[in-house]
Motif scaffolding. Structure first.
Motif, PDB file in Angstrom:
ATOM      1  N   HIS A  30      -9.645   0.225  33.397  1.00 56.17           N
ATOM      2  CA  HIS A  30      -9.292  -0.568  32.207  1.00 56.17           C
ATOM      3  C   HIS A  30     -10.510  -0.879  31.331  1.00 56.17           C
ATOM      4  N   GLY A  31     -11.383   0.109  31.150  1.00 55.67           N
ATOM      5  CA  GLY A  31     -12.534  -0.051  30.275  1.00 55.67           C
ATOM      6  C   GLY A  31     -13.680  -0.854  30.852  1.00 55.67           C
ATOM      7  N   LYS A  32     -13.597  -1.211  32.120  1.00 59.14           N
ATOM      8  CA  LYS A  32     -14.654  -1.978  32.776  1.00 59.14           C
ATOM      9  C   LYS A  32     -15.171  -1.215  33.989  1.00 59.14           C
ATOM     10  N   THR A  33     -16.400  -1.518  34.350  1.00 62.80           N
ATOM     11  CA  THR A  33     -16.967  -1.001  35.585  1.00 62.80           C
ATOM     12  C   THR A  33     -17.149  -2.175  36.538  1.00 62.80           C
ATOM     13  N   LEU A  34     -16.394  -2.132  37.646  1.00 67.25           N
ATOM     14  CA  LEU A  34     -16.478  -3.165  38.673  1.00 67.25           C
ATOM     15  C   LEU A  34     -17.391  -2.652  39.779  1.00 67.25           C
ATOM     16  N   ILE A  35     -18.355  -3.482  40.182  1.00 70.83           N
ATOM     17  CA  ILE A  35     -19.292  -3.085  41.231  1.00 70.83           C
ATOM     18  C   ILE A  35     -19.429  -4.218  42.243  1.00 70.83           C
ATOM     19  N   GLY A  36     -19.290  -3.852  43.519  1.00 68.68           N
ATOM     20  CA  GLY A  36     -19.490  -4.797  44.601  1.00 68.68           C
ATOM     21  C   GLY A  36     -20.336  -4.181  45.702  1.00 68.68           C
ATOM     22  N   LYS A  37     -21.236  -4.963  46.253  1.00 61.46           N
ATOM     23  CA  LYS A  37     -22.082  -4.518  47.366  1.00 61.46           C
ATOM     24  C   LYS A  37     -21.315  -4.732  48.671  1.00 61.46           C
ATOM     25  N   ILE A  38     -21.212  -3.696  49.471  1.00 63.62           N
ATOM     26  CA  ILE A  38     -20.491  -3.780  50.746  1.00 63.62           C
ATOM     27  C   ILE A  38     -21.335  -4.574  51.742  1.00 63.62           C
ATOM     28  N   VAL A  39     -20.767  -5.686  52.258  1.00 69.95           N
ATOM     29  CA  VAL A  39     -21.517  -6.551  53.170  1.00 69.95           C
ATOM     30  C   VAL A  39     -20.847  -6.719  54.528  1.00 69.95           C
ATOM     31  N   GLU A  40     -19.594  -6.226  54.671  1.00 75.64           N
ATOM     32  CA  GLU A  40     -18.889  -6.353  55.945  1.00 75.64           C
ATOM     33  C   GLU A  40     -17.879  -5.223  56.090  1.00 75.64           C
ATOM     34  N   PHE A  82      -3.378  -5.512  49.648  1.00 75.53           N
ATOM     35  CA  PHE A  82      -3.850  -4.154  49.906  1.00 75.53           C
ATOM     36  C   PHE A  82      -5.164  -4.238  50.674  1.00 75.53           C
ATOM     37  N   CYS A  83      -5.389  -3.252  51.526  1.00 72.98           N
ATOM     38  CA  CYS A  83      -6.643  -3.103  52.262  1.00 72.98           C
ATOM     39  C   CYS A  83      -7.120  -1.675  52.049  1.00 72.98           C
ATOM     40  N   MET A  84      -8.437  -1.494  52.056  1.00 73.14           N
ATOM     41  CA  MET A  84      -8.997  -0.162  51.838  1.00 73.14           C
ATOM     42  C   MET A  84      -9.901   0.250  52.986  1.00 73.14           C
ATOM     43  N   ASN A  85      -9.674   1.461  53.450  1.00 76.89           N
ATOM     44  CA  ASN A  85     -10.519   2.103  54.451  1.00 76.89           C
ATOM     45  C   ASN A  85     -11.133   3.350  53.834  1.00 76.89           C
ATOM     46  N   VAL A  86     -12.266   3.752  54.371  1.00 77.54           N
ATOM     47  CA  VAL A  86     -12.926   4.993  54.000  1.00 77.54           C
ATOM     48  C   VAL A  86     -12.726   5.966  55.168  1.00 77.54           C
ATOM     49  N   VAL A  87     -12.112   7.107  54.915  1.00 79.93           N
ATOM     50  CA  VAL A  87     -11.856   8.096  55.970  1.00 79.93           C
ATOM     51  C   VAL A  87     -13.173   8.759  56.361  1.00 79.93           C
ATOM     52  N   VAL A  97     -13.227   3.507  58.187  1.00 78.63           N
ATOM     53  CA  VAL A  97     -13.971   2.253  58.127  1.00 78.63           C
ATOM     54  C   VAL A  97     -13.268   1.333  57.128  1.00 78.63           C
ATOM     55  N   LEU A  98     -12.844   0.170  57.618  1.00 80.91           N
ATOM     56  CA  LEU A  98     -12.221  -0.848  56.763  1.00 80.91           C
ATOM     57  C   LEU A  98     -13.313  -1.612  56.027  1.00 80.91           C
ATOM     58  N   LEU A  99     -13.167  -1.750  54.710  1.00 84.55           N
ATOM     59  CA  LEU A  99     -14.080  -2.589  53.928  1.00 84.55           C
ATOM     60  C   LEU A  99     -13.547  -4.014  54.005  1.00 84.55           C
ATOM     61  N   ARG A 100     -14.344  -4.941  54.568  1.00 89.15           N
ATOM     62  CA  ARG A 100     -13.889  -6.326  54.784  1.00 89.15           C
ATOM     63  C   ARG A 100     -14.417  -7.317  53.746  1.00 89.15           C
ATOM     64  N   GLY A 114     -12.953 -10.860  52.379  1.00 92.01           N
ATOM     65  CA  GLY A 114     -11.762 -10.488  53.132  1.00 92.01           C
ATOM     66  C   GLY A 114     -11.194  -9.223  52.529  1.00 92.01           C
ATOM     67  N   PRO A 115     -10.574  -8.367  53.341  1.00 93.22           N
ATOM     68  CA  PRO A 115     -10.125  -7.064  52.841  1.00 93.22           C
ATOM     69  C   PRO A 115      -9.086  -7.137  51.717  1.00 93.22           C
ATOM     70  N   GLY A 116      -8.139  -8.063  51.797  1.00 94.15           N
ATOM     71  CA  GLY A 116      -7.143  -8.204  50.735  1.00 94.15           C
ATOM     72  C   GLY A 116      -7.741  -8.783  49.466  1.00 94.15           C
ATOM     73  N   LEU A 117      -8.634  -9.749  49.619  1.00 93.07           N
ATOM     74  CA  LEU A 117      -9.279 -10.374  48.466  1.00 93.07           C
ATOM     75  C   LEU A 117     -10.166  -9.381  47.728  1.00 93.07           C
ATOM     76  N   LEU A 118     -10.917  -8.576  48.476  1.00 93.82           N
ATOM     77  CA  LEU A 118     -11.814  -7.626  47.803  1.00 93.82           C
ATOM     78  C   LEU A 118     -11.013  -6.563  47.063  1.00 93.82           C
ATOM     79  N   CYS A 119      -9.880  -6.125  47.642  1.00 95.20           N
ATOM     80  CA  CYS A 119      -9.040  -5.142  46.935  1.00 95.20           C
ATOM     81  C   CYS A 119      -8.482  -5.728  45.651  1.00 95.20           C
ATOM     82  N   ASN A 120      -8.037  -6.964  45.715  1.00 96.39           N
ATOM     83  CA  ASN A 120      -7.509  -7.624  44.522  1.00 96.39           C
ATOM     84  C   ASN A 120      -8.593  -7.741  43.444  1.00 96.39           C
ATOM     85  N   ALA A 121      -9.783  -8.167  43.825  1.00 93.58           N
ATOM     86  CA  ALA A 121     -10.886  -8.351  42.867  1.00 93.58           C
ATOM     87  C   ALA A 121     -11.367  -7.020  42.284  1.00 93.58           C
TER      88      ALA A 121
END
Length: 183
Positions: A30-40, A82-87, A97-100, A114-121
């Motif tokens: 949606h015209g934005k770049t969202l970036i988060g550092k994986i910490v868990e 929603f939860c996201m894993n990396v195959v 690997v589940l991103l928490r 938390g996995p659901g919160l990070l997916c939402n954000a």
């Protein structure tokens, strides 16, 4: 930043899980770049791991886990998050690997602990299920410089049903990071 290549994911799941810490999850949407550092993260080691979704065999839901490494396995829990894993590992192995938790870096609103919160954000939903993480709009990248960090090992969260697998130290997080989830 440098996008991770397929061979990064095509390795031992525990090694990938530990090395994902400090990397950046990037979503152009949606015209934005969202970036988060994986910490868990949490490692799920394939069909023999009773806590892994693949333990119930190959299904429509888990098909992505049995596919090639470096794809997103996104699923809905409790009918609302929603939860996201990396195959990871070779095709057919069905590990991931589940991103928490993420530390917000750019354009992230809302909680990410938390996995659901990070997916939402991060705007991650079923449309990203099966998405190739080598794409140009949704991927994981290594920063130019990663500060040293201490990795904590704990049991995974919410897998008491998995017998002896519930006690395995397969949850990894950056010690002292305020964005790590609380359990």
């Amino acid at each position: 930043m440098r996008k991770l290549e397929r061979q990064f994911y095509d390795r031992d799941t525990i090694l990938v899980a530990r090395e994902l810490l400090g990397k950046y999850l990037i979503h152009h949407t949606h015209g934005k770049t969202l970036i988060g550092k994986i910490v868990e993260v949490e490692a799920y080691l394939g069909p023999h791991d009773l806590a892994a979704h693949s333990a119930k065999g190959r299904t429509k839901r888990t098909e992505v886990m049995f596919g090639p490494p470096g794809h997103a396995y996104v699923y809905l829990i409790y009918g609302m998050y929603f939860c996201m894993n990396v195959v990871t590992e070779k095709e057919g192995h069905a590990s991931a690997v589940l991103l928490r938790a993420l530390e917000p870096v750019q354009n992230i609103e809302g909680k990410t602990s938390g996995p659901g919160l990070l997916c939402n954000a991060m705007g991650i939903d079923k449309h990203l299920h099966g998405h190739d993480l080598l794409s140009s709009d949704f991927y994981i990248a290594a920063p130019d410089h990663t500060p040293p960090h201490v990795i904590v090992k704990k049991p995974r969260v919410g897998v008491a049903y998995a017998k002896h697998w519930a006690k395995r130290l397969l949850r990894f997080y950056i010690k002292g990071n305020p964005y790590v989830s609380k359990p």
